[in-house]
Scaffold this active site. Structure first.
Site, PDB file in Angstrom:
ATOM      1  N   GLU A 182      41.072  21.027 -34.950  1.00  0.00           N
ATOM      2  CA  GLU A 182      40.407  21.807 -36.010  1.00  0.00           C
ATOM      3  C   GLU A 182      41.136  23.136 -36.278  1.00  0.00           C
ATOM      4  OE1 GLU A 182      35.974  22.097 -35.915  1.00  0.00           O
ATOM      5  OE2 GLU A 182      36.368  24.209 -36.331  1.00  0.00           O
ATOM      6  N   ARG A 188      35.236  20.276 -42.708  1.00  0.00           N
ATOM      7  CA  ARG A 188      36.150  21.233 -42.057  1.00  0.00           C
ATOM      8  C   ARG A 188      37.537  21.197 -42.734  1.00  0.00           C
ATOM      9  NH1 ARG A 188      31.843  21.871 -40.226  1.00  0.00           N
ATOM     10  NH2 ARG A 188      31.252  22.138 -38.038  1.00  0.00           N
ATOM     11  N   SER A 230      35.094  24.641 -31.468  1.00  0.00           N
ATOM     12  CA  SER A 230      35.484  23.224 -31.343  1.00  0.00           C
ATOM     13  C   SER A 230      36.976  23.072 -31.577  1.00  0.00           C
ATOM     14  CB  SER A 230      34.759  22.376 -32.390  1.00  0.00           C
ATOM     15  OG  SER A 230      33.381  22.545 -32.251  1.00  0.00           O
TER      16      SER A 230
HETATM   17  C1  LIG Z   1      33.081  30.499 -30.416  1.00  0.00           C
HETATM   18  C2  LIG Z   1      33.481  29.927 -31.747  1.00  0.00           C
HETATM   19  C3  LIG Z   1      32.574  29.174 -32.466  1.00  0.00           C
HETATM   20  C4  LIG Z   1      32.934  28.645 -33.721  1.00  0.00           C
HETATM   21  N1  LIG Z   1      31.998  27.913 -34.407  1.00  0.00           N
HETATM   22  C5  LIG Z   1      32.320  27.400 -35.625  1.00  0.00           C
HETATM   23  C6  LIG Z   1      31.349  26.647 -36.370  1.00  0.00           C
HETATM   24  O1  LIG Z   1      30.222  26.465 -35.945  1.00  0.00           O
HETATM   25  N2  LIG Z   1      31.721  26.139 -37.567  1.00  0.00           N
HETATM   26  C7  LIG Z   1      32.971  26.337 -38.086  1.00  0.00           C
HETATM   27  O2  LIG Z   1      33.228  25.851 -39.192  1.00  0.00           O
HETATM   28  N3  LIG Z   1      33.902  27.058 -37.413  1.00  0.00           N
HETATM   29  C8  LIG Z   1      33.609  27.600 -36.202  1.00  0.00           C
HETATM   30  N4  LIG Z   1      34.547  28.316 -35.500  1.00  0.00           N
HETATM   31  C9  LIG Z   1      35.898  28.490 -36.071  1.00  0.00           C
HETATM   32  C10 LIG Z   1      36.094  29.811 -36.843  1.00  0.00           C
HETATM   33  O3  LIG Z   1      35.117  30.742 -36.496  1.00  0.00           O
HETATM   34  C11 LIG Z   1      36.057  29.615 -38.352  1.00  0.00           C
HETATM   35  O4  LIG Z   1      37.022  28.663 -38.738  1.00  0.00           O
HETATM   36  C12 LIG Z   1      36.326  30.926 -39.100  1.00  0.00           C
HETATM   37  O5  LIG Z   1      36.148  30.729 -40.484  1.00  0.00           O
HETATM   38  C13 LIG Z   1      37.733  31.472 -38.870  1.00  0.00           C
HETATM   39  O6  LIG Z   1      37.775  32.785 -39.422  1.00  0.00           O
HETATM   40  P1  LIG Z   1      38.892  33.810 -39.032  1.00  0.00           P
HETATM   41  O7  LIG Z   1      38.744  34.988 -39.928  1.00  0.00           O
HETATM   42  O8  LIG Z   1      38.865  34.072 -37.589  1.00  0.00           O
HETATM   43  O9  LIG Z   1      40.205  33.000 -39.449  1.00  0.00           O
HETATM   44  P2  LIG Z   1      41.616  32.954 -38.697  1.00  0.00           P
HETATM   45  O10 LIG Z   1      41.478  32.272 -37.399  1.00  0.00           O
HETATM   46  O11 LIG Z   1      42.247  34.293 -38.709  1.00  0.00           O
HETATM   47  O12 LIG Z   1      42.440  32.011 -39.687  1.00  0.00           O
HETATM   48  C14 LIG Z   1      42.153  30.628 -39.789  1.00  0.00           C
HETATM   49  C15 LIG Z   1      43.030  30.044 -40.908  1.00  0.00           C
HETATM   50  O13 LIG Z   1      42.636  30.623 -42.153  1.00  0.00           O
HETATM   51  C16 LIG Z   1      43.718  31.327 -42.752  1.00  0.00           C
HETATM   52  N5  LIG Z   1      43.146  32.547 -43.349  1.00  0.00           N
HETATM   53  C17 LIG Z   1      42.311  33.437 -42.763  1.00  0.00           C
HETATM   54  N6  LIG Z   1      41.932  34.373 -43.643  1.00  0.00           N
HETATM   55  C18 LIG Z   1      42.567  34.089 -44.811  1.00  0.00           C
HETATM   56  C19 LIG Z   1      42.615  34.697 -46.099  1.00  0.00           C
HETATM   57  N7  LIG Z   1      41.915  35.804 -46.392  1.00  0.00           N
HETATM   58  N8  LIG Z   1      43.385  34.131 -47.060  1.00  0.00           N
HETATM   59  C20 LIG Z   1      44.094  32.999 -46.797  1.00  0.00           C
HETATM   60  N9  LIG Z   1      44.098  32.395 -45.606  1.00  0.00           N
HETATM   61  C21 LIG Z   1      43.342  32.924 -44.620  1.00  0.00           C
HETATM   62  C22 LIG Z   1      44.697  31.611 -41.637  1.00  0.00           C
HETATM   63  O14 LIG Z   1      46.032  31.714 -42.138  1.00  0.00           O
HETATM   64  C23 LIG Z   1      44.516  30.390 -40.770  1.00  0.00           C
HETATM   65  O15 LIG Z   1      45.258  29.311 -41.306  1.00  0.00           O
HETATM   66  C24 LIG Z   1      34.223  28.873 -34.253  1.00  0.00           C
HETATM   67  C25 LIG Z   1      35.139  29.655 -33.530  1.00  0.00           C
HETATM   68  C26 LIG Z   1      34.774  30.184 -32.294  1.00  0.00           C
HETATM   69  C27 LIG Z   1      35.753  31.039 -31.544  1.00  0.00           C
END
Ligand SMILES: Cc1cc2nc3c(=O)[nH]c(=O)nc-3n(C[C@H](O)[C@H](O)[C@H](O)COP(=O)(O)OP(=O)(O)OC[C@H]3O[C@@H](n4cnc5c(N)ncnc54)[C@H](O)[C@@H]3O)c2cc1C
Length: 344
Positions: free
Chosen positions: A340, A170, A244
């Site tokens: 996380e 992670r 998480s």
């Molecule tokens: C119900 C639920 C279940 C989940 N299960 C998992 C799981 O099983 N495994 C897991 O690993 N994660 C899980 N997650 C966490 C999450 O889904 C992941 O971390 C996902 O990759 C976040 O994507 P996002 O586009 O929403 O990022 P955001 O929340 O918008 O951003 C997260 C971080 O990444 C940065 N970021 C986003 N996009 C970019 C970009 N294009 N360039 C540079 N920086 C960027 C942001 O600045 C921030 O720091 C879960 C979340 C939820 C709500």
């Protein structure tokens, strides 16, 4: 003619619907980025030149604890394609704004496996390298080839290969030394046509058996993962959360052995190089926090690892709850829990 930057930037934009915790926060300036041109035009705007920048994808791994005093760049770049076909494998590219789960389903529909265990992880493709998303024994780094990113400091497009990303559990360089410096534009993956399926994690085998599937395809595994996740995890559309909230802590095996002599039931897993991974959810539950609620913030009743917004919680309230949990686990087990999501 370049787009006039004033037309791109919005002021005092509401971010409530753009984070899965559903906490309310505003961005001083906000820009929907659908192309590299949009990004460059927004960054050239004199109003934002000296302000902090936040890249926001699906908002499923952030906790906004206050209004953002700078420019929020919302990732909207779309497009996905197969780049090559090397027989047993092929490579694929997706723009950062593609929905991760839909990309996974699309690769499966093209006849390629590898990402099925990562089905239904919320968020966008561009965020997948940030914390090297993982689930059910697979991490995105297992199939990652390279990414293109815009260096916000030097104003140029750069490429990162696997070693430069410094992927960990992670974790990646984008959560550490390079945090906030790059806007990821596109990510490339190499996927096998008939890769070995990973069925030994979580309840995948049991779920397949329940559906009467003896020799599963990658699509069957994806469907099984979706079923398990839908059953187990709260839907952020109904109950605000970011999955998480804490990473599973990794401690020295010596320390883990001390703990297992005191707490015989404590789950622990070898993590290589004299390290042992503990289950954060178990520690939180033992510390008495599962299902607890403080104001509008709480710990999910079935998942001690998932913090939730029962409605109207502020990011600061959720963070305060997280700190109390960290203190309780530290006091009872002497183990530090690391959040996380990215806390802003
Ligand atoms: C119900 C639920 C279940 C989940 N299960 C998992 C799981 O099983 N495994 C897991 O690993 N994660 C899980 N997650 C966490 C999450 O889904 C992941 O971390 C996902 O990759 C976040 O994507 P996002 O586009 O929403 O990022 P955001 O929340 O918008 O951003 C997260 C971080 O990444 C940065 N970021 C986003 N996009 C970019 C970009 N294009 N360039 C540079 N920086 C960027 C942001 O600045 C921030 O720091 C879960 C979340 C939820 C709500």
């Amino acid at each position: 003619m370049p787009l006039h930057s004033n037309a791109l930037l919005r002021q005092d934009a509401d971010l409530t619907a753009l984070n899965t915790f559903g906490v309310s926060a505003k961005a001083r300036y906000f820009c929907s980025v659908s192309s590299l041109g949009d990004l460059q035009a927004a960054l050239r705007d004199p109003r934002v030149r000296s302000l902090p920048v936040l890249v926001l994808g699906g908002g499923s791994n952030v906790l906004l604890t206050r209004d953002f005093p700078g420019l929020v760049l919302h990732v909207r770049l779309l497009g996905k394609r197969q780049i090559d076909d090397a027989g047993a494998t092929a490579s694929f590219e997706a723009a950062a704004g593609e929905n991760w789960h839909e990309f996974v389903l699309w690769t499966l529909a093209q006849g390629y496996s590898g990402l099925e265990n990562l089905s239904l992880i919320p968020g966008l493709v561009g965020a997948s390298p940030i914390q090297n998303i993982g689930a059910y024994g697979v991490e995105m780094k297992d199939h990652f080839i390279a990414l293109d990113a815009y260096d916000l400091r030097r104003n140029m497009v750069v490429q990162f290969g696997p070693s430069q990303c410094e992927f960990g559990y992670r974790d990646s360089v984008f959560k550490r030394g390079a945090a906030g410096r790059y806007f990821i534009l596109a990510v490339r993956f190499r996927l096998p046509r008939a890769g070995a399926l990973r069925l030994d994690y979580g309840e995948i085998r049991a779920e397949l058996a329940r559906s009467g599937i003896g020799s599963p395809s990658a699509c069957d595994v994806s469907a099984a993962v979706c079923n398990i996740r839908r059953r187990k995890l709260p839907d952020p559309a109904l109950l605000g959360n970011a999955g998480s909230f804490f990473k599973n802590p990794i401690v020295s095996t010596e320390r883990a052995n001390e703990l297992t002599t005191r707490f015989a039931a404590m789950p622990h897993y070898a993590a290589g190089s004299g390290r042992t991974k503990l289950a954060a959810g178990w520690l939180i539950e033992q510390a008495g926090w599962k299902g607890k609620r403080i104001g509008n913030a709480g710990v999910h009743a079935e998942h001690a690892l998932v913090l939730v917004n029962h409605g109207g919680a502020s990011g600061a309230e959720i963070l305060a709850l997280a700190r109390q949990i960290q203190d309780a686990v530290q006091e009872q087990f002497g183990v530090e829990l690391e959040p996380e999501p990215v806390i802003l």
